[in-house]
Design a protein around this motif. Structure first.
Motif, PDB file in Angstrom:
ATOM      1  N   ASP A 168      47.395  47.267  43.737  1.00  0.00           N
ATOM      2  CA  ASP A 168      48.419  46.629  42.896  1.00  0.00           C
ATOM      3  C   ASP A 168      49.354  45.725  43.696  1.00  0.00           C
ATOM      4  O   ASP A 168      50.356  45.242  43.176  1.00  0.00           O
ATOM      5  CB  ASP A 168      49.235  47.671  42.141  1.00  0.00           C
ATOM      6  N   GLY A 169      49.037  45.498  44.975  1.00  0.00           N
ATOM      7  CA  GLY A 169      49.844  44.599  45.791  1.00  0.00           C
ATOM      8  C   GLY A 169      51.037  45.249  46.463  1.00  0.00           C
ATOM      9  O   GLY A 169      51.690  44.619  47.292  1.00  0.00           O
ATOM     10  N   ARG A 253      45.799  37.477  47.021  1.00  0.00           N
ATOM     11  CA  ARG A 253      45.086  38.742  46.886  1.00  0.00           C
ATOM     12  C   ARG A 253      44.356  39.144  48.166  1.00  0.00           C
ATOM     13  O   ARG A 253      43.796  40.230  48.235  1.00  0.00           O
ATOM     14  CB  ARG A 253      44.063  38.655  45.746  1.00  0.00           C
ATOM     15  N   THR A 254      44.345  38.278  49.160  1.00  0.00           N
ATOM     16  CA  THR A 254      43.679  38.613  50.414  1.00  0.00           C
ATOM     17  C   THR A 254      44.604  39.439  51.298  1.00  0.00           C
ATOM     18  O   THR A 254      45.832  39.397  51.160  1.00  0.00           O
ATOM     19  CB  THR A 254      43.265  37.337  51.172  1.00  0.00           C
ATOM     20  N   ASN A 255      44.012  40.192  52.220  1.00  0.00           N
ATOM     21  CA  ASN A 255      44.810  41.058  53.095  1.00  0.00           C
ATOM     22  C   ASN A 255      45.845  40.274  53.885  1.00  0.00           C
ATOM     23  O   ASN A 255      47.007  40.673  53.986  1.00  0.00           O
ATOM     24  CB  ASN A 255      43.880  41.805  54.060  1.00  0.00           C
ATOM     25  N   THR A 256      45.428  39.145  54.457  1.00  0.00           N
ATOM     26  CA  THR A 256      46.330  38.393  55.339  1.00  0.00           C
ATOM     27  C   THR A 256      47.514  37.807  54.587  1.00  0.00           C
ATOM     28  O   THR A 256      48.677  38.021  54.964  1.00  0.00           O
ATOM     29  CB  THR A 256      45.557  37.265  56.053  1.00  0.00           C
ATOM     30  N   ALA A 259      49.844  40.455  53.132  1.00  0.00           N
ATOM     31  CA  ALA A 259      50.644  41.101  54.179  1.00  0.00           C
ATOM     32  C   ALA A 259      51.781  40.199  54.636  1.00  0.00           C
ATOM     33  O   ALA A 259      52.910  40.651  54.849  1.00  0.00           O
ATOM     34  CB  ALA A 259      49.749  41.481  55.360  1.00  0.00           C
ATOM     35  N   VAL A 260      51.493  38.911  54.789  1.00  0.00           N
ATOM     36  CA  VAL A 260      52.546  37.955  55.164  1.00  0.00           C
ATOM     37  C   VAL A 260      53.655  37.950  54.112  1.00  0.00           C
ATOM     38  O   VAL A 260      54.849  37.960  54.447  1.00  0.00           O
ATOM     39  CB  VAL A 260      51.956  36.538  55.330  1.00  0.00           C
ATOM     40  N   ALA A 261      53.275  37.948  52.842  1.00  0.00           N
ATOM     41  CA  ALA A 261      54.275  37.919  51.764  1.00  0.00           C
ATOM     42  C   ALA A 261      55.151  39.166  51.777  1.00  0.00           C
ATOM     43  O   ALA A 261      56.375  39.083  51.586  1.00  0.00           O
ATOM     44  CB  ALA A 261      53.574  37.777  50.410  1.00  0.00           C
ATOM     45  N   ARG A 262      54.547  40.330  52.007  1.00  0.00           N
ATOM     46  CA  ARG A 262      55.342  41.568  52.030  1.00  0.00           C
ATOM     47  C   ARG A 262      56.296  41.589  53.225  1.00  0.00           C
ATOM     48  O   ARG A 262      57.462  42.002  53.095  1.00  0.00           O
ATOM     49  CB  ARG A 262      54.406  42.780  52.048  1.00  0.00           C
ATOM     50  N   PHE A 412      47.900  45.793  60.750  1.00  0.00           N
ATOM     51  CA  PHE A 412      46.804  44.889  60.390  1.00  0.00           C
ATOM     52  C   PHE A 412      46.848  43.625  61.238  1.00  0.00           C
ATOM     53  O   PHE A 412      45.826  43.188  61.784  1.00  0.00           O
ATOM     54  CB  PHE A 412      46.906  44.538  58.905  1.00  0.00           C
ATOM     55  N   PHE A 413      48.041  43.028  61.386  1.00  0.00           N
ATOM     56  CA  PHE A 413      48.181  41.845  62.231  1.00  0.00           C
ATOM     57  C   PHE A 413      47.826  42.173  63.685  1.00  0.00           C
ATOM     58  O   PHE A 413      47.202  41.371  64.380  1.00  0.00           O
ATOM     59  CB  PHE A 413      49.614  41.300  62.167  1.00  0.00           C
ATOM     60  N   ASN A 414      48.252  43.351  64.123  1.00  0.00           N
ATOM     61  CA  ASN A 414      47.988  43.759  65.499  1.00  0.00           C
ATOM     62  C   ASN A 414      46.490  43.925  65.748  1.00  0.00           C
ATOM     63  O   ASN A 414      45.975  43.578  66.815  1.00  0.00           O
ATOM     64  CB  ASN A 414      48.718  45.063  65.798  1.00  0.00           C
TER      65      ASN A 414
END
Length: 459
Positions: A168-169, A253-256, A259-262, A412-414
């Motif tokens: 759900d984001g 909707r993509t992981n990257t 994640a940046v938005a959050r 995830f970024f790491n």
């Protein structure tokens, strides 16, 4: 359940005369209702086993709807006997004939308004975000009936069993919903694809699978919005960022990108938290301005003058006559809120601006942006040390907030972008910032350049 719902296509909200219009004969006794249930069950079995229809076919869906209506009518007398009447509070009694008549009316409604292909609408006020569930302690959520809403990330379907990961984001990972054939809405699984929007009601259980804390034993599932599998571009394979730029409506909707938005959301809120906690006033500096605040780069022009060159008003000298423009002078998108900030700091003391700024520098590098949000604190009666203290405290504060609230996204970024990220961020919050004079900074740079001049643009 679900037949009294007011949601969806309105298939349970026809007028009370529907039974007469539908031409359905009234059942005379409850025995007749039970016989009708048996016959309808046999009809459904024949449709599936003999005629070869699937759960999602209109014929089976309509028959199942009629069966549910008949079963609901059997429970009506018991429920009515236990419920207080609207008058004196005594139990309300309904004869078998009246119950049978109500069943006939419900059956007529079902025939007039077939069940939507998406299945029975899933209702429930106990909705939880996936992050709330995954962050909770087992004793707080295990065994609890909840509703989740989101998009199908992955789907594994077997005979009579399906595993649907719903995201759900609210966090990077999703929650697995386990759907079994004994669900009345199990046929909806046949229509699910990656990207489809769903609502699932079920009970939280500890997951026996690796890498997942909880799972949802589904009781009902609704297809809120379908997603065509042949045109949906986001699949399991990894896509590079340049390709994602061509899917502006789906890339979040993509992981990257998600994640940046959050992380950006947490950093933005933490910015306000810090400065408000330090007694600063938040200033909304204008986005459209006639001032070139920094004078160091090109600015985007804002104008309402005609786009046709021949119609643009000009002066005697042949220049554009901005007196005919909207503001009566040349106007631009701001490159900085600094001038407004300094003005207000001389009245309010400590202020900060935090908003979009624009630079029309056509430099195709990762360090030049046409649009970005800039934070600019301005403090009256402040010396250099106090300014440096404020900057260090701010950076440590927002980075710590990100580490606390975005641990999964930063991990995830790491893992996928920068193996040193978490180590560097932890050093930011635990170690003091180095402070050097301009002279010392120049000496340090000269020493570093002398080691290998090929790495530097030396003029």
């Amino acid at each position: 359940g679900g037949l009294a719902s007011s949601r969806g296509a309105g298939w349970a909200s026809s007028s009370s005369s529907s039974a007469a219009r539908g031409g359905t004969a009234l059942f005379s006794t409850m025995t007749d209702v039970e016989a009708a249930i048996e016959a309808k069950s046999a009809e459904i079995r024949k449709l599936k086993e003999v005629d070869g229809f699937t759960n999602k076919s209109p014929e089976v869906s309509a028959a199942v709807k009629e069966l549910l209506a008949l079963k609901a009518s059997l429970e009506a007398p018991e429920e009515a006997a236990e419920a207080p009447s609207g008058g004196g509070g005594h139990p309300s009694e309904k004869s078998p004939e009246e119950a049978a008549a109500a069943a006939a009316k419900t059956l007529a409604l079902a025939k007039e308004n077939p069940m939507p292909k998406s299945g029975v609408p899933v209702e429930g006020e106990n909705r939880l975000k996936v992050k709330e569930i995954l962050d909770a302690e087992a004793e707080d959520v295990v065994g609890k009936e909840v509703v989740i809403k989101g998009w199908v990330r992955t789907l594994r379907a077997q005979k009579g069993l399906a595993f649907v990961e719903v995201n759900d984001g609210s966090c990077r990972v999703g929650l697995q919903a386990v759907c079994t054939a004994d669900m009345e809405s199990f046929g909806v699984v046949d229509d699910l694809t990656t990207g489809a929007a769903v609502t699932v009601r079920g009970v939280i259980k500890e997951s026996p699978g690796k890498g997942q804390k909880f799972e949802l034993t589904a009781q009902a599932i609704e297809l809120v919005g379908s997603c065509p599998v042949d045109t949906y571009p986001l699949q399991k394979k990894r896509m590079n960022l340049e390709t994602l730029r061509t899917f502006g409506h789906l890339r979040a909707r993509t992981n990257t990108v998600a994640a940046v938005a959050r992380v950006r959301s947490v950093l933005a809120f933490a910015t306000h938290e810090f400065f408000q906690g330090e007694g600063f006033q938040y200033l909304q500096s204008p986005l459209i301005t006639a001032s070139d605040c920094e004078g160091a780069g090109e600015m985007f022009r804002v104008t309402t003058l005609p786009t046709e060159v021949s119609k643009i008003p000009t002066t005697k000298e042949g220049e554009v006559d901005y007196s005919e423009d909207f503001f009566g002078k040349a106007a631009y998108l701001t490159v900085s809120g600094q001038l407004s900030g300094e003005t207000y700091a001389c009245a309010l003391g400590d202020i900060y601006t935090f908003g979009p700024t624009f630079r029309a520098e056509n430099s195709q590098t990762t360090r030049h942006l046409a649009e970005f949000h800039m934070i600019e604190p301005e403090m009256a009666f402040c010396d250099l040390k106090a300014s440096m203290d404020n900057a260090e405290e701010f950076v440590k504060f927002v980075v710590q907030r990100a580490l606390d609230k975005c641990d999964a996204d930063l991990s995830f970024f790491n893992d996928f972008y920068d193996k040193t990220l978490l180590d560097r961020l932890n050093k930011v919050v635990t170690q003091p910032f180095a402070r050097v004079s301009y002279r010392e900074a120049i000496e340090l740079l000269q020493t570093e350049i002398a080691k290998d001049k090929s790495k530097w643009q030396v003029t």
